[in-house]
Structure formats: C-alpha cells, structure tokens
Design a protein around this motif. Sequence first.
Motif, PDB file in Angstrom:
ATOM      1  N   THR A 415       0.835  -1.197   0.000  1.00 34.36           N
ATOM      2  CA  THR A 415       0.000   0.000   0.000  1.00 34.36           C
ATOM      3  C   THR A 415       0.872   1.250   0.000  1.00 34.36           C
ATOM      4  O   THR A 415       2.032   1.218   0.430  1.00 34.36           O
ATOM      5  CB  THR A 415      -0.926   0.054   1.242  1.00 34.36           C
ATOM      6  OG1 THR A 415      -0.117   0.098   2.435  1.00 34.36           O
ATOM      7  CG2 THR A 415      -1.849  -1.153   1.293  1.00 34.36           C
ATOM      8  N   ALA A 416       0.292   2.347  -0.474  1.00 33.14           N
ATOM      9  CA  ALA A 416       0.980   3.646  -0.470  1.00 33.14           C
ATOM     10  C   ALA A 416      -0.060   4.723  -0.228  1.00 33.14           C
ATOM     11  O   ALA A 416      -1.126   4.711  -0.845  1.00 33.14           O
ATOM     12  CB  ALA A 416       1.700   3.875  -1.800  1.00 33.14           C
ATOM     13  N   ARG A 417       0.256   5.644   0.669  1.00 33.25           N
ATOM     14  CA  ARG A 417      -0.696   6.712   0.975  1.00 33.25           C
ATOM     15  C   ARG A 417       0.054   7.968   1.403  1.00 33.25           C
ATOM     16  O   ARG A 417       1.251   7.927   1.688  1.00 33.25           O
ATOM     17  CB  ARG A 417      -1.658   6.279   2.087  1.00 33.25           C
ATOM     18  CG  ARG A 417      -0.983   5.969   3.426  1.00 33.25           C
ATOM     19  CD  ARG A 417      -1.991   5.477   4.458  1.00 33.25           C
ATOM     20  NE  ARG A 417      -1.351   5.107   5.715  1.00 33.25           N
ATOM     21  CZ  ARG A 417      -1.102   5.961   6.700  1.00 33.25           C
ATOM     22  NH1 ARG A 417      -1.452   7.247   6.573  1.00 33.25           N
ATOM     23  NH2 ARG A 417      -0.518   5.553   7.821  1.00 33.25           N
ATOM     24  N   ARG A 418      -0.693   9.069   1.469  1.00 30.64           N
ATOM     25  CA  ARG A 418      -0.154  10.340   1.911  1.00 30.64           C
ATOM     26  C   ARG A 418      -0.660  10.621   3.324  1.00 30.64           C
ATOM     27  O   ARG A 418      -1.818  10.329   3.647  1.00 30.64           O
ATOM     28  CB  ARG A 418      -0.586  11.450   0.958  1.00 30.64           C
ATOM     29  CG  ARG A 418      -0.060  12.829   1.330  1.00 30.64           C
ATOM     30  CD  ARG A 418      -0.512  13.883   0.337  1.00 30.64           C
ATOM     31  NE  ARG A 418       0.252  13.808  -0.913  1.00 30.64           N
ATOM     32  CZ  ARG A 418      -0.218  13.340  -2.063  1.00 30.64           C
ATOM     33  NH1 ARG A 418      -1.458  12.866  -2.116  1.00 30.64           N
ATOM     34  NH2 ARG A 418       0.529  13.317  -3.153  1.00 30.64           N
ATOM     35  N   GLY A 423       5.579  17.669  10.715  1.00 31.24           N
ATOM     36  CA  GLY A 423       6.640  18.098   9.809  1.00 31.24           C
ATOM     37  C   GLY A 423       6.158  18.346   8.393  1.00 31.24           C
ATOM     38  O   GLY A 423       6.969  18.568   7.507  1.00 31.24           O
ATOM     39  N   GLY A 424       4.846  18.284   8.170  1.00 28.34           N
ATOM     40  CA  GLY A 424       4.310  18.491   6.826  1.00 28.34           C
ATOM     41  C   GLY A 424       3.878  17.188   6.190  1.00 28.34           C
ATOM     42  O   GLY A 424       3.749  16.154   6.849  1.00 28.34           O
ATOM     43  N   GLU A 425       3.691  17.235   4.910  1.00 26.28           N
ATOM     44  CA  GLU A 425       3.203  16.070   4.165  1.00 26.28           C
ATOM     45  C   GLU A 425       4.258  14.972   4.098  1.00 26.28           C
ATOM     46  O   GLU A 425       5.434  15.226   3.858  1.00 26.28           O
ATOM     47  CB  GLU A 425       2.816  16.515   2.757  1.00 26.28           C
ATOM     48  CG  GLU A 425       2.188  15.426   1.913  1.00 26.28           C
ATOM     49  CD  GLU A 425       1.827  15.927   0.532  1.00 26.28           C
ATOM     50  OE1 GLU A 425       2.359  15.368  -0.441  1.00 26.28           O
ATOM     51  OE2 GLU A 425       1.038  16.886   0.446  1.00 26.28           O
ATOM     52  N   LYS A 463       9.243  12.059   2.840  1.00 22.20           N
ATOM     53  CA  LYS A 463       8.625  13.299   2.379  1.00 22.20           C
ATOM     54  C   LYS A 463       8.761  13.395   0.857  1.00 22.20           C
ATOM     55  O   LYS A 463       9.820  13.074   0.312  1.00 22.20           O
ATOM     56  CB  LYS A 463       9.292  14.512   3.032  1.00 22.20           C
ATOM     57  CG  LYS A 463       9.027  14.642   4.524  1.00 22.20           C
ATOM     58  CD  LYS A 463       9.653  15.910   5.068  1.00 22.20           C
ATOM     59  CE  LYS A 463       9.402  16.034   6.561  1.00 22.20           C
ATOM     60  NZ  LYS A 463       7.954  16.135   6.866  1.00 22.20           N
ATOM     61  N   PRO A 464       7.705  13.826   0.163  1.00 26.89           N
ATOM     62  CA  PRO A 464       7.834  14.032  -1.284  1.00 26.89           C
ATOM     63  C   PRO A 464       8.954  15.036  -1.573  1.00 26.89           C
ATOM     64  O   PRO A 464       9.131  16.019  -0.851  1.00 26.89           O
ATOM     65  CB  PRO A 464       6.465  14.602  -1.684  1.00 26.89           C
ATOM     66  CG  PRO A 464       5.536  14.181  -0.605  1.00 26.89           C
ATOM     67  CD  PRO A 464       6.353  14.149   0.656  1.00 26.89           C
TER      68      PRO A 464
END
Length: 518
Positions: A415-418, A423-425, A463-464
């Motif tokens: 799985t992958a999610r945001r 600290g932010g996204e 983090k992106p």
Amino acid sequence: MKGGGGKETVTASFLRFLLLLLLPLTALYFFYTLHLLLTSASSAASSCPPDDSAGSSLSVSRLSANLTPHVAAATPPAATTLQHVVFGIAASSRFWDKRKEYIKVWWRPRGAMRGYVWLDREVRESNMSTARTGLPAIRISSDTSAFPYTHRRGHRSAIRISRIVSETFRLGLPGVRWFVMGDDDTVFFPDNLLTVLNKFDHRQPYYIGSLSESHLQNIYFSYGMAYGGGGFAISRPLAEALARMQDGCLRRYPALYGSDDRIQACMAELGVPLTKHPGFHQYDVYGDLLGLLASHPVAPLVTLHHLDVVKPLFPGARSRPAAVRRLFDGPVKLDSAGVMQQSICYDGANRWTVSVAWGFAVLVARGIMSPREMEMPARTFLNWYRRADYTAYAFNTRPLARSPCQKPAVYYLSTARRADGRGGETTVTRYERWRHPNETRPACRWDITDPDAHLDHVVVLKKPDPGLWDRSPRRNCCRVLSSPKEGEKGEKTMTIDVGVCREGEFSQVDAGKASSAK
C-alpha cells in the motif's frame, strides 16, 4: 631714353599678366590641397574608436547583430511541459489487444498529453474517440514497400517503425519541442521524462536514450545506438533534419536488422551522437527484474520495457499491466521523482543490512554489507541470449547472496498513501514479506536472527521531494526508526525514514556499525 622707357612698360605689362594668371591658379591649388588634407584627416578619424554619436551607434548596431544569436542561445527557455512533447508509439495490430493495456497505465487522456500510435493496419479502436479508449489517437503508417530490405532474419516492418518520428513531424503540430518514441510495450514515467528533457536545450540537436543491458546486443548492433523499446527523445531541430533526409538514408542501409539501428545510421550521417541517460531501460533480459530495479541508478526512472518477457513487477498481481498499475496508482502519484530510488541503511540491533527501492521493494539481509556491494545489481535475471554468464552484461553485477546466510528477505509494496504530520506532508509506503511457493531458507550458522522469520512488514516514511533532480545526484539516506526485538510476538514491523542525507551525517556503514556496537 623713350625707347628704354617703352621696353620697361612692355616688361611690366607682361609681369602683371603673369601675376594675374598665377594668382587664381595658386588659390585653386591652395583650396584643393586643403580639401585633400581635410578628407585624409576624416578618413583617419573613422578608423579610430568614434567619438561622435552617429559613429558610435553604427558600431554598436554591428556588434549587436553579431552577438544576437549567442545571446538567444544562452537565454534559458520556459520549462518544457507535456504539451511540448509528442509521442510516437510503434505498435503492431497482431499484439495490439494485449499491449494496449500497458499504454493505458501511463497515458494521460483528454488532451493532457499529445501523441499517436502508429499501426500497420486498422484496429477496432481506430474509429473511436481518444476520450472513449483512454489511448492516443491511432494512425496508419505510410506504405514502405518501395524501400529495400535485405536482412535475412529481420522483418521489413523495421522500415515502417523507423519512419515514425519523421511522419509525426510532418503532421505539423504546433509548439512541439521533443519527439519521443517508444514501443507499445514501453512504459513511460511522464513527469520523470520531463525532468530529463528540461536538462537540455530543445533548440539544439539532441538524440537521447540508452543502450541494451546485454553486452552482446550492444556489440551486434551498436554502443552508440538508442534502443527503441527503451524509448528515446529527439529535439525538434534534429527531427526536422531527419525528416528531410531519412528516406534517402534508409535506401543506403537495406542490410540493417531493425528500426533503431536505421535511425542511428541516419544520426551518424547527421553527425549527432547519442546522449546516454541511465533512466531509459531496454531490459533485454529474462527472469526477475528485482535485482535491477532494487539497485536502480541514481537517476530518474524514465521507462520500462519488455515487461511481457519478464516476471510481473509484483508477484501475485493478476496481470503484468496490473502490476504496473500498482506502481502508478501509488508511488508514482505520491512522488514520481523518488520511484525506485535506492537507500541503504543498517539495523544495528539486529545486525541487518536494509536496502529500500522506494515504491517497489525492501531487501533485508543478515550482516553488514557495504553500499558498494548493495548498489550493484544482483543477478536475479538472465541475459537476452539465455545465458547466466555474468560477463555478458554491459554493467557490473553480483550474486544475490555470496553466502547462504546473506540471502535477503524480500518485501514488496502493498500500500501507499499520503499522511499529514507536524513536519508536513509525508508518504507512507508499506511492504509485505513475500516467499516463493515451497521456499525453504538455507541453513546458516551465523548468530544473527533471520529477518525472514523475525520480520513481517516494513513501513517507510518519506517526504515528497519533487526537486530531487534539481540537485547533484546523490543517493538518499535511510534510518531505522524501530525494529522488532528478538522474542517479540505478534506482527513484527520495521519502520524506516528515508530522506536527504543530513549535513555531517556519518557514513552509512559507520552508522550501522555504531548502532551494532550499542
């Protein structure tokens, strides 16, 4: 005395006559000489740096005219977007029903991207709208029967495919900077492709792509050729030059095998070499891509190819295109720049080496293995010529395990999610342990816990980082935040943080040894 006085009078008259004659001539000579002197001085002044405004303006205008092309070339253009790129996809009606599913995974319909699928004949989707099919518009290639083809083992469809860039250019689409070509089973990562193209000036002639993974393929064809299945990009000026000369060029090389070597032959005539980029992947291999993808080069992932002849990216997926869809629906949407990027760290408490291929898989092995070894692809694949000979590749490789104790436990993306935090996204990807059916672990006498039996899941926090490739290439660092302790019951999970290496951070091997000592 009268006589003497008369002579003097005549003489005086004659002298007066001469004087009157010479005076105008003398004045004329004087003014003529003065004019020459003034003209000479003016000419001499014009050869020196001018002081007058008119001369200065003339000089600057000439200088500007000479520098204008250089100034234009040095001025950075606006960023390239998907609207500046047109794709030419080589397809065959014979394999269309199967391979179109790959295109649907990465193609962005409804005008988000521009491109065409070039086929040998009409198919069911030929008369359907692109909004309905979710595919690029379909075009039928021109007749190439007049071109000679003499290779005994090849197929003359290579001529049709080699002309796709030229035929796409002749459509006259406005605002095109790059012509990108691939096969119907080529998977493009569009945002990463833009990252690569924005590194180059589209106003200059560029031919960008990569080689085969097979050393023998590169010897048989060329080490200076972009392999079409791995995809390649041609800038507009070069596409225009190719369109003008390609038909004549093709007639000069009837004995070549495929489309890629024909294009490269024309590039050689145009004097443009291949600009190699490690993100384009031909994948002339069989077997499992795990070893290659888990040690992806420190470069954006641009393409995948030959997915029909290797094992599915994710074991257990219902189909090969479905396995690619898992990658695009999760990691590619969350952080395309970071997909497949390797990070290496160490769990000192358990004495494990951890390798994260973000968005794809995590490998955990017993012992401390150096980054130099871990960044080398493990041989989970065979050569295109069905050889397991490790000398047949165009890069260094290593065995999956040099010791039975070092055989890694493999965890694939589930799985992958945001997630939003203080600290932010942050992206949260979860990886589950995978075993071959009826797999047995080799016997090992090391006094180190086997991760296969002691670790069920791996969770990676990252983090992106869309600006990842704006910096100099460097592998991300990873840090083990928590890991299961020996004897722990229930679901055992390791949590890892992946990100930019901190200033002054220890060498990753030293960090693993230091943790191990604790």
